[in-house]
Design an enzyme around this catalytic site. Structure first.
Site, PDB file in Angstrom:
ATOM      1  N   LYS A   1      -2.877   6.777  34.456  1.00  0.00           N
ATOM      2  CA  LYS A   1      -3.330   7.877  34.842  1.00  0.00           C
ATOM      3  C   LYS A   1      -4.266   8.879  33.766  1.00  0.00           C
ATOM      4  O   LYS A   1      -3.616   9.123  32.610  1.00  0.00           O
ATOM      5  CB  LYS A   1      -2.141   8.543  35.572  1.00  0.00           C
TER       6      LYS A   1
ATOM      7  N   ARG B   1       1.967  -4.270  44.388  1.00  0.00           N
ATOM      8  CA  ARG B   1       3.098  -4.889  44.815  1.00  0.00           C
ATOM      9  C   ARG B   1       3.391  -6.167  43.876  1.00  0.00           C
ATOM     10  O   ARG B   1       2.534  -7.045  43.654  1.00  0.00           O
ATOM     11  CB  ARG B   1       2.911  -5.749  46.404  1.00  0.00           C
TER      12      ARG B   1
ATOM     13  N   ARG C   1       0.139  15.875  43.586  1.00  0.00           N
ATOM     14  CA  ARG C   1       0.243  15.520  45.117  1.00  0.00           C
ATOM     15  C   ARG C   1       1.886  15.138  45.070  1.00  0.00           C
ATOM     16  O   ARG C   1       2.458  14.983  44.192  1.00  0.00           O
ATOM     17  CB  ARG C   1      -0.465  14.320  45.304  1.00  0.00           C
TER      18      ARG C   1
END
Ligand code: BTN
Length: 321
Positions: free
Chosen positions: A187, A318, A123
Protein backbone atom coordinates in the site's frame (compact mmCIF):
# COMPACT_ATOMS: atom_id res chain seq x y z
CA UNK A 1 5.92 21.45 26.28
CA UNK A 2 3.92 23.01 23.49
CA UNK A 3 3.64 21.49 20.03
CA UNK A 4 4.67 24.88 18.69
CA UNK A 5 8.08 24.47 20.37
CA UNK A 6 8.47 20.91 19.10
CA UNK A 7 7.75 21.97 15.52
CA UNK A 8 9.80 25.14 15.81
CA UNK A 9 12.79 23.08 17.00
CA UNK A 10 12.33 20.60 14.14
CA UNK A 11 11.98 23.41 11.63
CA UNK A 12 15.29 24.80 12.85
CA UNK A 13 16.80 21.41 11.97
CA UNK A 14 15.03 20.94 8.64
CA UNK A 15 18.17 21.55 6.55
CA UNK A 16 19.61 18.23 7.77
CA UNK A 17 22.72 19.92 9.30
CA UNK A 18 23.95 20.13 12.87
CA UNK A 19 22.65 23.06 14.92
CA UNK A 20 23.73 23.77 18.46
CA UNK A 21 21.15 23.88 21.25
CA UNK A 22 22.29 27.42 21.90
CA UNK A 23 21.62 28.57 18.32
CA UNK A 24 18.19 26.96 18.28
CA UNK A 25 17.35 28.45 21.67
CA UNK A 26 18.37 31.89 20.42
CA UNK A 27 16.28 31.53 17.25
CA UNK A 28 13.25 30.36 19.23
CA UNK A 29 13.69 32.85 22.07
CA UNK A 30 13.71 30.14 24.74
CA UNK A 31 16.19 28.30 26.95
CA UNK A 32 18.46 25.42 25.89
CA UNK A 33 16.61 23.20 28.35
CA UNK A 34 13.36 23.96 26.56
CA UNK A 35 15.00 23.07 23.23
CA UNK A 36 16.20 19.77 24.68
CA UNK A 37 12.71 19.01 25.98
CA UNK A 38 11.10 20.00 22.68
CA UNK A 39 13.38 17.64 20.78
CA UNK A 40 12.81 14.84 23.25
CA UNK A 41 9.02 15.31 22.93
CA UNK A 42 9.20 15.45 19.14
CA UNK A 43 11.13 12.17 19.14
CA UNK A 44 8.54 10.52 21.35
CA UNK A 45 5.48 11.92 19.57
CA UNK A 46 6.60 11.55 15.97
CA UNK A 47 8.75 8.42 16.21
CA UNK A 48 11.83 10.34 15.07
CA UNK A 49 15.46 9.93 16.02
CA UNK A 50 17.36 13.20 16.27
CA UNK A 51 21.15 12.81 16.28
CA UNK A 52 22.80 14.48 19.27
CA UNK A 53 26.54 15.00 19.23
CA UNK A 54 28.37 16.76 22.02
CA UNK A 55 29.96 19.96 20.73
CA UNK A 56 27.95 19.91 17.48
CA UNK A 57 24.34 19.88 18.65
CA UNK A 58 21.31 18.30 17.00
CA UNK A 59 20.71 16.98 13.50
CA UNK A 60 17.78 15.27 11.76
CA UNK A 61 18.57 11.97 10.02
CA UNK A 62 17.24 13.46 6.76
CA UNK A 63 16.08 16.73 5.27
CA UNK A 64 12.44 17.66 5.73
CA UNK A 65 10.63 19.75 3.14
CA UNK A 66 7.84 21.38 5.13
CA UNK A 67 4.54 22.13 3.48
CA UNK A 68 4.24 25.67 2.27
CA UNK A 69 1.20 27.30 0.65
CA UNK A 70 3.26 29.51 -1.70
CA UNK A 71 5.38 26.54 -2.82
CA UNK A 72 2.26 24.49 -3.60
CA UNK A 73 0.59 27.37 -5.45
CA UNK A 74 3.71 27.85 -7.56
CA UNK A 75 3.03 24.45 -9.17
CA UNK A 76 -0.76 24.74 -9.49
CA UNK A 77 -2.20 24.89 -13.00
CA UNK A 78 -5.10 27.18 -13.97
CA UNK A 79 -8.18 25.11 -13.02
CA UNK A 80 -6.72 23.95 -9.71
CA UNK A 81 -5.43 27.44 -8.87
CA UNK A 82 -8.91 28.84 -9.43
CA UNK A 83 -10.70 26.06 -7.56
CA UNK A 84 -8.66 25.34 -4.47
CA UNK A 85 -8.00 27.31 -1.29
CA UNK A 86 -5.17 25.87 0.78
CA UNK A 87 -4.96 25.66 4.56
CA UNK A 88 -2.11 23.98 6.45
CA UNK A 89 -2.01 22.57 9.96
CA UNK A 90 1.09 21.45 11.79
CA UNK A 91 -0.50 18.95 14.12
CA UNK A 92 -4.13 17.92 14.02
CA UNK A 93 -6.28 14.90 14.88
CA UNK A 94 -7.34 14.18 11.30
CA UNK A 95 -7.79 16.43 8.28
CA UNK A 96 -10.96 14.48 7.38
CA UNK A 97 -12.40 14.92 10.86
CA UNK A 98 -11.76 18.66 10.78
CA UNK A 99 -13.20 19.21 7.31
CA UNK A 100 -16.26 17.06 8.07
CA UNK A 101 -16.86 19.25 11.11
CA UNK A 102 -16.89 22.29 8.82
CA UNK A 103 -18.69 20.69 5.88
CA UNK A 104 -21.81 22.88 6.26
CA UNK A 105 -19.99 26.18 6.00
CA UNK A 106 -16.55 25.59 4.45
CA UNK A 107 -16.09 26.74 0.87
CA UNK A 108 -16.09 24.36 -2.09
CA UNK A 109 -12.47 23.50 -2.92
CA UNK A 110 -11.03 24.00 0.57
CA UNK A 111 -7.91 21.88 1.07
CA UNK A 112 -6.60 21.07 4.53
CA UNK A 113 -3.15 19.46 4.64
CA UNK A 114 -1.32 18.50 7.83
CA UNK A 115 2.27 17.86 8.76
CA UNK A 116 1.08 15.36 11.35
CA UNK A 117 -2.19 13.65 12.28
CA UNK A 118 -2.60 12.18 15.74
CA UNK A 119 -5.70 10.24 14.72
CA UNK A 120 -5.45 9.77 10.96
CA UNK A 121 -8.30 7.55 9.83
CA UNK A 122 -8.66 4.92 7.12
CA UNK A 123 -11.58 2.91 5.78
CA UNK A 124 -13.37 0.34 7.91
CA UNK A 125 -12.38 2.06 11.16
CA UNK A 126 -8.66 1.57 10.61
CA UNK A 127 -6.00 4.14 11.43
CA UNK A 128 -3.66 5.82 8.96
CA UNK A 129 -0.12 6.42 10.15
CA UNK A 130 2.60 8.37 8.40
CA UNK A 131 6.22 9.32 8.76
CA UNK A 132 6.78 12.98 9.72
CA UNK A 133 7.99 14.80 6.61
CA UNK A 134 7.73 11.56 4.61
CA UNK A 135 4.09 11.59 3.53
CA UNK A 136 1.22 13.76 2.39
CA UNK A 137 -2.01 13.82 4.38
CA UNK A 138 -4.69 16.12 3.07
CA UNK A 139 -8.43 16.41 2.66
CA UNK A 140 -10.49 18.41 0.26
CA UNK A 141 -14.07 19.55 0.38
CA UNK A 142 -16.05 19.24 -2.84
CA UNK A 143 -19.71 20.15 -3.31
CA UNK A 144 -21.80 18.21 -5.81
CA UNK A 145 -25.22 19.18 -7.16
CA UNK A 146 -26.05 15.50 -7.43
CA UNK A 147 -27.08 13.48 -4.41
CA UNK A 148 -25.26 10.83 -2.43
CA UNK A 149 -26.92 8.08 -4.50
CA UNK A 150 -24.92 9.12 -7.58
CA UNK A 151 -21.52 9.31 -5.90
CA UNK A 152 -20.85 5.61 -5.47
CA UNK A 153 -17.91 5.51 -7.91
CA UNK A 154 -16.25 8.66 -6.58
CA UNK A 155 -13.49 6.96 -4.61
CA UNK A 156 -12.52 4.96 -7.70
CA UNK A 157 -12.38 8.13 -9.82
CA UNK A 158 -10.13 9.72 -7.18
CA UNK A 159 -7.92 6.61 -7.42
CA UNK A 160 -7.60 7.23 -11.16
CA UNK A 161 -6.45 10.81 -10.49
CA UNK A 162 -3.77 9.55 -8.08
CA UNK A 163 -2.67 6.75 -10.41
CA UNK A 164 -2.32 9.13 -13.38
CA UNK A 165 -0.01 11.42 -11.40
CA UNK A 166 2.05 8.64 -9.83
CA UNK A 167 2.48 6.83 -13.15
CA UNK A 168 3.61 10.08 -14.82
CA UNK A 169 6.20 10.43 -12.06
CA UNK A 170 7.51 6.95 -12.88
CA UNK A 171 5.82 4.77 -10.24
CA UNK A 172 4.18 1.65 -11.73
CA UNK A 173 1.11 1.73 -9.48
CA UNK A 174 -2.03 -0.40 -9.41
CA UNK A 175 -5.45 0.35 -7.95
CA UNK A 176 -6.97 -2.03 -5.45
CA UNK A 177 -10.75 -1.80 -5.22
CA UNK A 178 -12.16 0.38 -3.89
CA UNK A 179 -9.52 2.96 -3.12
CA UNK A 180 -5.99 1.82 -2.33
CA UNK A 181 -3.01 2.58 -4.51
CA UNK A 182 -0.44 -0.22 -4.55
CA UNK A 183 3.23 -0.22 -5.46
CA UNK A 184 4.77 -3.68 -5.87
CA UNK A 185 1.68 -5.10 -4.15
CA UNK A 186 2.18 -2.90 -1.07
CA UNK A 187 0.00 0.00 0.00
CA UNK A 188 1.36 3.35 -1.14
CA UNK A 189 -1.72 5.48 -0.74
CA UNK A 190 -5.28 5.34 0.57
CA UNK A 191 -8.39 7.42 0.09
CA UNK A 192 -11.09 8.02 2.67
CA UNK A 193 -14.29 9.58 1.37
CA UNK A 194 -16.92 10.89 3.76
CA UNK A 195 -20.24 12.33 2.70
CA UNK A 196 -22.82 14.63 4.10
CA UNK A 197 -25.98 15.67 2.28
CA UNK A 198 -29.19 14.31 0.86
CA UNK A 199 -29.80 11.16 -1.16
CA UNK A 200 -31.08 13.32 -4.06
CA UNK A 201 -28.61 16.20 -3.52
CA UNK A 202 -26.82 18.48 -3.05
CA UNK A 203 -23.93 16.75 -1.25
CA UNK A 204 -20.72 17.90 0.43
CA UNK A 205 -17.93 15.37 0.17
CA UNK A 206 -14.66 15.25 2.09
CA UNK A 207 -11.98 13.41 0.15
CA UNK A 208 -9.00 12.46 2.31
CA UNK A 209 -5.77 11.29 0.71
CA UNK A 210 -2.74 9.81 2.44
CA UNK A 211 0.34 9.00 0.39
CA UNK A 212 3.77 7.81 1.46
CA UNK A 213 6.90 9.28 -0.05
CA UNK A 214 8.93 7.20 2.40
CA UNK A 215 7.37 4.11 3.92
CA UNK A 216 6.48 4.54 7.59
CA UNK A 217 7.76 1.94 10.05
CA UNK A 218 5.68 -1.05 11.07
CA UNK A 219 2.00 -0.21 10.56
CA UNK A 220 0.67 -3.76 10.60
CA UNK A 221 0.48 -4.27 6.83
CA UNK A 222 2.90 -4.13 3.88
CA UNK A 223 3.40 -0.47 2.92
CA UNK A 224 5.51 1.25 0.30
CA UNK A 225 6.91 4.74 -0.27
CA UNK A 226 7.34 6.49 -3.62
CA UNK A 227 11.10 6.50 -3.03
CA UNK A 228 11.05 2.71 -3.68
CA UNK A 229 10.10 3.43 -7.28
CA UNK A 230 13.00 5.89 -7.55
CA UNK A 231 10.59 8.85 -7.61
CA UNK A 232 12.16 12.00 -6.24
CA UNK A 233 9.71 14.83 -5.80
CA UNK A 234 9.20 17.33 -3.02
CA UNK A 235 6.01 17.21 -0.98
CA UNK A 236 4.82 20.64 -2.12
CA UNK A 237 5.26 19.81 -5.81
CA UNK A 238 3.58 16.42 -5.33
CA UNK A 239 0.61 17.99 -3.55
CA UNK A 240 0.24 20.48 -6.40
CA UNK A 241 0.42 17.74 -9.06
CA UNK A 242 -2.26 15.76 -7.24
CA UNK A 243 -4.48 18.83 -6.91
CA UNK A 244 -4.04 19.65 -10.61
CA UNK A 245 -5.30 16.20 -11.54
CA UNK A 246 -8.03 16.13 -8.90
CA UNK A 247 -9.47 19.41 -10.21
CA UNK A 248 -9.85 17.82 -13.67
CA UNK A 249 -11.14 14.46 -12.44
CA UNK A 250 -13.67 15.89 -9.98
CA UNK A 251 -15.02 18.28 -12.62
CA UNK A 252 -15.39 15.37 -15.09
CA UNK A 253 -16.96 13.20 -12.41
CA UNK A 254 -19.50 15.95 -11.60
CA UNK A 255 -20.56 16.03 -15.25
CA UNK A 256 -20.29 12.41 -16.37
CA UNK A 257 -20.09 10.24 -13.23
CA UNK A 258 -17.85 7.20 -12.88
CA UNK A 259 -18.76 5.84 -16.34
CA UNK A 260 -16.16 8.25 -17.79
CA UNK A 261 -13.38 6.56 -15.73
CA UNK A 262 -14.42 2.92 -15.73
CA UNK A 263 -12.12 1.67 -18.53
CA UNK A 264 -9.15 3.60 -17.18
CA UNK A 265 -9.76 2.30 -13.66
CA UNK A 266 -9.75 -1.25 -15.00
CA UNK A 267 -6.46 -0.67 -16.79
CA UNK A 268 -4.93 0.15 -13.42
CA UNK A 269 -6.80 -2.59 -11.53
CA UNK A 270 -4.90 -5.03 -9.31
CA UNK A 271 -6.07 -8.68 -9.24
CA UNK A 272 -8.23 -8.41 -12.41
CA UNK A 273 -9.19 -11.93 -13.56
CA UNK A 274 -7.67 -13.43 -10.41
CA UNK A 275 -9.25 -15.44 -7.60
CA UNK A 276 -10.25 -12.99 -4.86
CA UNK A 277 -12.12 -12.86 -1.61
CA UNK A 278 -14.33 -9.95 -0.60
CA UNK A 279 -14.87 -9.81 3.14
CA UNK A 280 -17.83 -7.63 4.15
CA UNK A 281 -17.89 -5.92 7.54
CA UNK A 282 -20.67 -8.37 8.46
CA UNK A 283 -21.55 -11.70 6.98
CA UNK A 284 -19.73 -14.34 4.99
CA UNK A 285 -16.88 -13.56 2.59
CA UNK A 286 -17.66 -13.86 -1.11
CA UNK A 287 -15.12 -15.69 -3.26
CA UNK A 288 -14.74 -15.79 -7.01
CA UNK A 289 -12.90 -14.30 -9.98
CA UNK A 290 -12.51 -10.53 -10.00
CA UNK A 291 -14.28 -9.34 -13.17
CA UNK A 292 -13.72 -5.57 -12.85
CA UNK A 293 -16.21 -2.88 -11.90
CA UNK A 294 -19.53 -1.66 -13.29
CA UNK A 295 -20.51 1.92 -14.18
CA UNK A 296 -21.43 2.64 -10.55
CA UNK A 297 -18.05 1.46 -9.32
CA UNK A 298 -19.45 -1.77 -7.83
CA UNK A 299 -17.03 -4.70 -7.77
CA UNK A 300 -17.97 -7.51 -10.16
CA UNK A 301 -17.16 -10.98 -9.00
CA UNK A 302 -17.90 -14.28 -10.77
CA UNK A 303 -18.75 -16.84 -8.11
CA UNK A 304 -19.75 -20.50 -8.38
CA UNK A 305 -23.33 -19.30 -7.80
CA UNK A 306 -23.16 -16.66 -10.60
CA UNK A 307 -22.04 -13.06 -11.15
CA UNK A 308 -22.48 -10.54 -8.37
CA UNK A 309 -22.02 -6.76 -8.03
CA UNK A 310 -20.87 -5.69 -4.57
CA UNK A 311 -20.47 -2.22 -3.09
CA UNK A 312 -18.58 -2.68 0.17
CA UNK A 313 -15.96 -4.81 1.83
CA UNK A 314 -12.28 -5.60 1.95
CA UNK A 315 -10.77 -7.19 -1.15
CA UNK A 316 -7.92 -9.66 -0.88
CA UNK A 317 -6.35 -12.23 -3.13
CA UNK A 318 -7.75 -15.67 -2.46
CA UNK A 319 -4.96 -18.03 -1.52
CA UNK A 320 -4.64 -20.87 -4.00
CA UNK A 321 -4.76 -24.12 -2.06
C1 BTN B 1 -7.42 3.97 3.90
O1 BTN B 1 -6.31 3.52 3.64
O2 BTN B 1 -8.33 3.24 4.28
C2 BTN B 1 -7.64 5.43 3.71
C3 BTN B 1 -6.52 6.27 4.30
C4 BTN B 1 -6.82 7.75 4.18
C5 BTN B 1 -5.82 8.57 4.95
C6 BTN B 1 -6.04 10.04 4.74
S1 BTN B 1 -4.72 11.00 5.40
C7 BTN B 1 -5.64 12.45 5.17
C8 BTN B 1 -7.07 12.14 5.53
N1 BTN B 1 -7.29 12.30 6.95
C9 BTN B 1 -7.57 11.15 7.54
O3 BTN B 1 -7.79 11.01 8.76
N2 BTN B 1 -7.57 10.15 6.65
C10 BTN B 1 -7.30 10.63 5.32
Amino acid sequence: MSDAHAFAALRALADGRFHSGEDIARALGCSRTLVWQAIRDAEADFGLTVFKVRGQGYKLPELIEWLDVAAVREHLAGPAAETFTLALAERIDSTNTQLMRRSDSAPHGLILAAEWQDAGRGRLGRSWRMRLGGALAFSLLWRFDKGLAELSGLSLAVGVALARVLERLGAPVALKWPNDVLLSGKKLSGVLIELSGEVQGPAAVVIGVGINLAAPGDVGQPVAGLAEAGVKIGRNALLAELLNELALVLTDFSEHGFAAFRDEWQRYAAYLGQAVRLSPAQGEPVEGLFAGVDERGALLIDTDAGARALFAGELSLRPVS
